[in-house]
Design a protein around this motif. Structure first.
Motif, mmCIF file in Angstrom:
data_model
loop_
_atom_site.group_PDB
_atom_site.id
_atom_site.type_symbol
_atom_site.label_atom_id
_atom_site.label_comp_id
_atom_site.label_asym_id
_atom_site.label_seq_id
_atom_site.Cartn_x
_atom_site.Cartn_y
_atom_site.Cartn_z
ATOM 1 N N ALA A 34 -32.336 -18.354 -28.689
ATOM 2 C CA ALA A 34 -30.922 -18.711 -28.543
ATOM 3 C C ALA A 34 -30.117 -18.253 -29.764
ATOM 4 N N GLY A 35 -30.692 -18.450 -30.956
ATOM 5 C CA GLY A 35 -30.004 -18.005 -32.170
ATOM 6 C C GLY A 35 -29.845 -16.499 -32.221
ATOM 7 N N GLY A 36 -30.908 -15.766 -31.850
ATOM 8 C CA GLY A 36 -30.838 -14.308 -31.855
ATOM 9 C C GLY A 36 -29.855 -13.778 -30.824
ATOM 10 N N ALA A 37 -29.839 -14.398 -29.641
ATOM 11 C CA ALA A 37 -28.900 -13.974 -28.605
ATOM 12 C C ALA A 37 -27.454 -14.216 -29.030
ATOM 13 N N PHE A 38 -27.211 -15.365 -29.659
ATOM 14 C CA PHE A 38 -25.855 -15.665 -30.133
ATOM 15 C C PHE A 38 -25.428 -14.686 -31.220
ATOM 16 N N LEU A 39 -26.343 -14.404 -32.158
ATOM 17 C CA LEU A 39 -26.036 -13.469 -33.240
ATOM 18 C C LEU A 39 -25.763 -12.074 -32.695
ATOM 19 N N ALA A 40 -26.635 -11.593 -31.794
ATOM 20 C CA ALA A 40 -26.449 -10.254 -31.240
ATOM 21 C C ALA A 40 -25.189 -10.181 -30.388
ATOM 22 N N GLY A 41 -24.914 -11.245 -29.623
ATOM 23 C CA GLY A 41 -23.723 -11.257 -28.792
ATOM 24 C C GLY A 41 -22.442 -11.319 -29.587
ATOM 25 N N THR A 42 -22.521 -11.826 -30.806
ATOM 26 C CA THR A 42 -21.337 -11.932 -31.657
ATOM 27 C C THR A 42 -21.076 -10.651 -32.422
ATOM 28 N N VAL A 43 -22.130 -9.973 -32.842
ATOM 29 C CA VAL A 43 -22.001 -8.846 -33.760
ATOM 30 C C VAL A 43 -21.967 -7.498 -33.049
ATOM 31 N N PHE A 44 -22.751 -7.331 -31.995
ATOM 32 C CA PHE A 44 -22.956 -6.007 -31.411
ATOM 33 C C PHE A 44 -22.227 -5.869 -30.088
ATOM 34 N N ASP A 45 -21.488 -4.766 -29.944
ATOM 35 C CA ASP A 45 -20.612 -4.563 -28.790
ATOM 36 C C ASP A 45 -21.398 -4.470 -27.483
ATOM 37 N N HIS A 46 -22.518 -3.722 -27.484
ATOM 38 C CA HIS A 46 -23.222 -3.526 -26.218
ATOM 39 C C HIS A 46 -23.820 -4.826 -25.688
ATOM 40 N N VAL A 47 -24.186 -5.735 -26.588
ATOM 41 C CA VAL A 47 -24.687 -7.037 -26.147
ATOM 42 C C VAL A 47 -23.531 -7.883 -25.617
ATOM 43 N N GLN A 48 -22.378 -7.809 -26.269
ATOM 44 C CA GLN A 48 -21.197 -8.512 -25.789
ATOM 45 C C GLN A 48 -20.829 -8.058 -24.380
ATOM 46 N N ASP A 49 -20.926 -6.756 -24.123
ATOM 47 C CA ASP A 49 -20.600 -6.238 -22.793
ATOM 48 C C ASP A 49 -21.521 -6.833 -21.730
ATOM 49 N N ARG A 50 -22.815 -6.936 -22.046
ATOM 50 C CA ARG A 50 -23.756 -7.501 -21.079
ATOM 51 C C ARG A 50 -23.396 -8.955 -20.751
ATOM 52 N N PHE A 51 -23.037 -9.716 -21.774
ATOM 53 C CA PHE A 51 -22.699 -11.124 -21.549
ATOM 54 C C PHE A 51 -21.368 -11.265 -20.814
ATOM 55 N N GLU A 52 -20.436 -10.373 -21.071
ATOM 56 C CA GLU A 52 -19.164 -10.428 -20.352
ATOM 57 C C GLU A 52 -19.377 -10.159 -18.864
ATOM 58 N N VAL A 53 -20.203 -9.177 -18.553
ATOM 59 C CA VAL A 53 -20.509 -8.879 -17.153
ATOM 60 C C VAL A 53 -21.222 -10.061 -16.512
ATOM 61 N N PHE A 54 -22.117 -10.687 -17.250
ATOM 62 C CA PHE A 54 -22.858 -11.834 -16.734
ATOM 63 C C PHE A 54 -21.933 -13.014 -16.441
ATOM 64 N N LEU A 55 -20.975 -13.265 -17.332
ATOM 65 C CA LEU A 55 -20.093 -14.416 -17.177
ATOM 66 C C LEU A 55 -18.961 -14.167 -16.191
ATOM 67 N N ASN A 56 -18.478 -12.925 -16.108
ATOM 68 C CA ASN A 56 -17.331 -12.626 -15.244
ATOM 69 C C ASN A 56 -17.590 -11.368 -14.413
ATOM 70 N N PRO A 57 -18.579 -11.386 -13.523
ATOM 71 C CA PRO A 57 -18.905 -10.155 -12.786
ATOM 72 C C PRO A 57 -17.812 -9.709 -11.820
ATOM 73 N N SER A 58 -16.996 -10.654 -11.342
ATOM 74 C CA SER A 58 -15.962 -10.295 -10.369
ATOM 75 C C SER A 58 -14.632 -9.909 -11.005
ATOM 76 N N ASP A 59 -14.582 -9.847 -12.330
ATOM 77 C CA ASP A 59 -13.362 -9.430 -13.021
ATOM 78 C C ASP A 59 -13.050 -7.972 -12.665
ATOM 79 N N PRO A 60 -11.856 -7.690 -12.106
ATOM 80 C CA PRO A 60 -11.545 -6.301 -11.697
ATOM 81 C C PRO A 60 -11.645 -5.293 -12.839
ATOM 82 N N GLU A 61 -11.266 -5.694 -14.048
ATOM 83 C CA GLU A 61 -11.347 -4.773 -15.176
ATOM 84 C C GLU A 61 -12.797 -4.430 -15.512
#
Length: 454
Positions: A265-292
């Motif tokens: 959980a700590g590593g996922a939070f750190l990677a999701g905060t610092v690295f763009d490609h990990v942030q993108d994966r989490f954004e898709v996971f949380l909001n898959p139906s977002d048109p953008e």
């Protein structure tokens, strides 16, 4: 004495091939109104291939579990059917991106050859324990090899491939997982007494000593490095999860699982905060139906198309050859599970998951029946990574967890994963043969009894 059940295994193997051929004919009848012209060739090729695997198993591992090979044959064969079905679709994709059933059948042939060679060469799997640190070194070299300049290749945003002239692209992490599981098993057998010692007690959990956290932190760091440098969330999850699971099997301490969850959980939070490609994966996971996100390159289009396909399949599916799996990006690799769900429905997907569950169950049964600690850990670790890989890819395509780069074992098109998984099955078969084989005296007594009965 336990029965060898070789005749039953041959009957189940023939049944698995027959089911695959019926599915193959169903695809042709649904799409073109006629049985595919190459059905006899594919049927004889698959049947002959599996008969050869059966003969090798009967000769070199006669006491092995009779269910494992037929179950794997059925899953592998259904993967061939789906890839053939996708190749017949008018998808409009470039030829380089289309599924190739002949290529997948060739990879299956090579996989069965590796399966047979492993059984013939590795007569006693316990010899791998002497190669503990060698396996660890080989696994680490394979894991970092895509980062080597002029060797590694980035495909679909992940630096997990290496190019070999005349061969093509290979994903070394698929073979690294086998070497690292061998290393984990040998290391934990040697260190399990130390790692099982308790330190302070927190609530109802006996925490391990702080000095014993080193191996876990090292594996956590390596997994985080794979995630960050290679953008490979799947291998990172697989590696860290396998080590924590085997650590629990070795020590029987739930505190290691708790520590693993907290570190993850700590590593996922750190990677999701610092690295763009990990942030993108989490954004898709949380909001898959977002048109953008749907329109974004590398966004949620393939995830949403997969969800739409499974939803349109319903309970019983549209029938093989009657859906539109070609609308799903990467339907022949990462998203072959949703493509199957559209045509076989929830019922077909549950049956497929039950087959995977049976393969894992037979592996865990082998782990329980094994007579030495190394075999228990190795069989348990190999069974876990197969189950964990299925969970990660199915969880990703159903949006239960963030999408990763893993593929569905034995079904998705791709040589590296298929070859590595056939070697994994060979190791499980070899260990099940050792676990089920009766002592030499019992075999001798049984032979004398048969002589007197005659």
């Amino acid at each position: 004495m336990p029965a060898k059940r070789r005749a039953a295994q041959l009957f189940m193997l023939a049944g698995a091939v027959a089911i695959v051929m019926l599915a193959y004919a169903n695809v042709g009848l649904a799409m073109d109104g006629a049985i595919p012209s190459g059905m006899l060739t594919y049927g004889l090729s698959l049947g002959g291939l599996m008969l050869a695997a059966y003969l090798v198993l009967a000769k070199f591992a006669p006491w092995a579990d009779p269910l494992i090979l037929p179950l794997v044959t059925l899953v592998n064969g259904l993967g061939l059917v789906m890839i053939f079905r996708l190749s017949e679709s008018d998808s409009g994709l470039p030829s380089a991106e289309l599924a190739s059933p002949s290529s997948q059948l060739l990879m299956t042939f090579v996989g069965v050859v590796l399966f047979s060679v492993t059984l013939i060469v590795l007569r006693d799997h316990r010899a791998l324990q002497r190669l503990t640190y060698t396996a660890g070194a080989v696994g680490m070299v394979l894991l970092i090899s895509p980062m080597v300049p002029f060797l590694g290749q980035e495909i679909n945003g992940a630096q997990i491939w290496i190019g070999i002239p005349g061969v093509g692209q290979i994903q070394p992490a698929e073979f690294a997982k086998l070497a690292l599981v061998v290393f984990f098993a040998g290391y934990l057998v040697a260190k399990r007494d130390v790692l099982a010692l308790a330190g302070r007690r927190l609530l109802f959990i006996d925490l391990p000593r702080a000095r014993d956290l080193g191996p876990v932190l090292i594996i956590w760091g390596v997994s985080l490095g794979v995630l960050v440098l290679q953008k490979d969330l799947g291998s990172s999850l697989l590696l860290f999860g396998a080590f924590i699971a085997m650590l629990y099997i070795a020590t029987q301490r739930s505190s290691w699982v708790l520590i693993g969850i907290l570190l993850f959980a700590g590593g996922a939070f750190l990677a999701g905060t610092v690295f763009d490609h990990v942030q993108d994966r989490f954004e898709v996971f949380l909001n898959p139906s977002d048109p953008e996100l749907y329109r974004k390159d590398g966004g949620s289009e393939q995830l949403m198309q997969g969800l739409f396909a499974m939803g349109s399949g319903g309970i019983l599916g549209k029938g093989l050859g009657q859906g539109h799996p070609d609308l799903i990006p990467l339907a022949f690799s990462d998203f072959i599970f949703p493509a199957t769900g559209e045509e076989l429905g929830l019922t077909g997907l549950m049956a497929l998951l039950m087959i995977y569950a049976l393969i894992v169950e037979r592996g865990l049964r082998t782990s329980i029946a094994a007579r030495d600690p190394f075999s228990k850990l190795l069989a348990g670790g190999l069974s876990f990574i197969l189950a964990w890989q299925v969970f990660i890819i199915v969880g990703g395509v159903t949006n239960l967890i963030p999408l990763t780069g893993l593929v569905t074992p034995f079904m998705s098109q791709g040589g590296s994963a298929l070859l590595a998984n056939w070697i994994l099955i060979a190791l499980l078969v070899r260990m099940s043969d050792a676990a089920r084989r009766p002592p030499p005296q019992a075999i001798q007594d049984e032979g004398l009894t048969q002589v007197f009965q005659r």
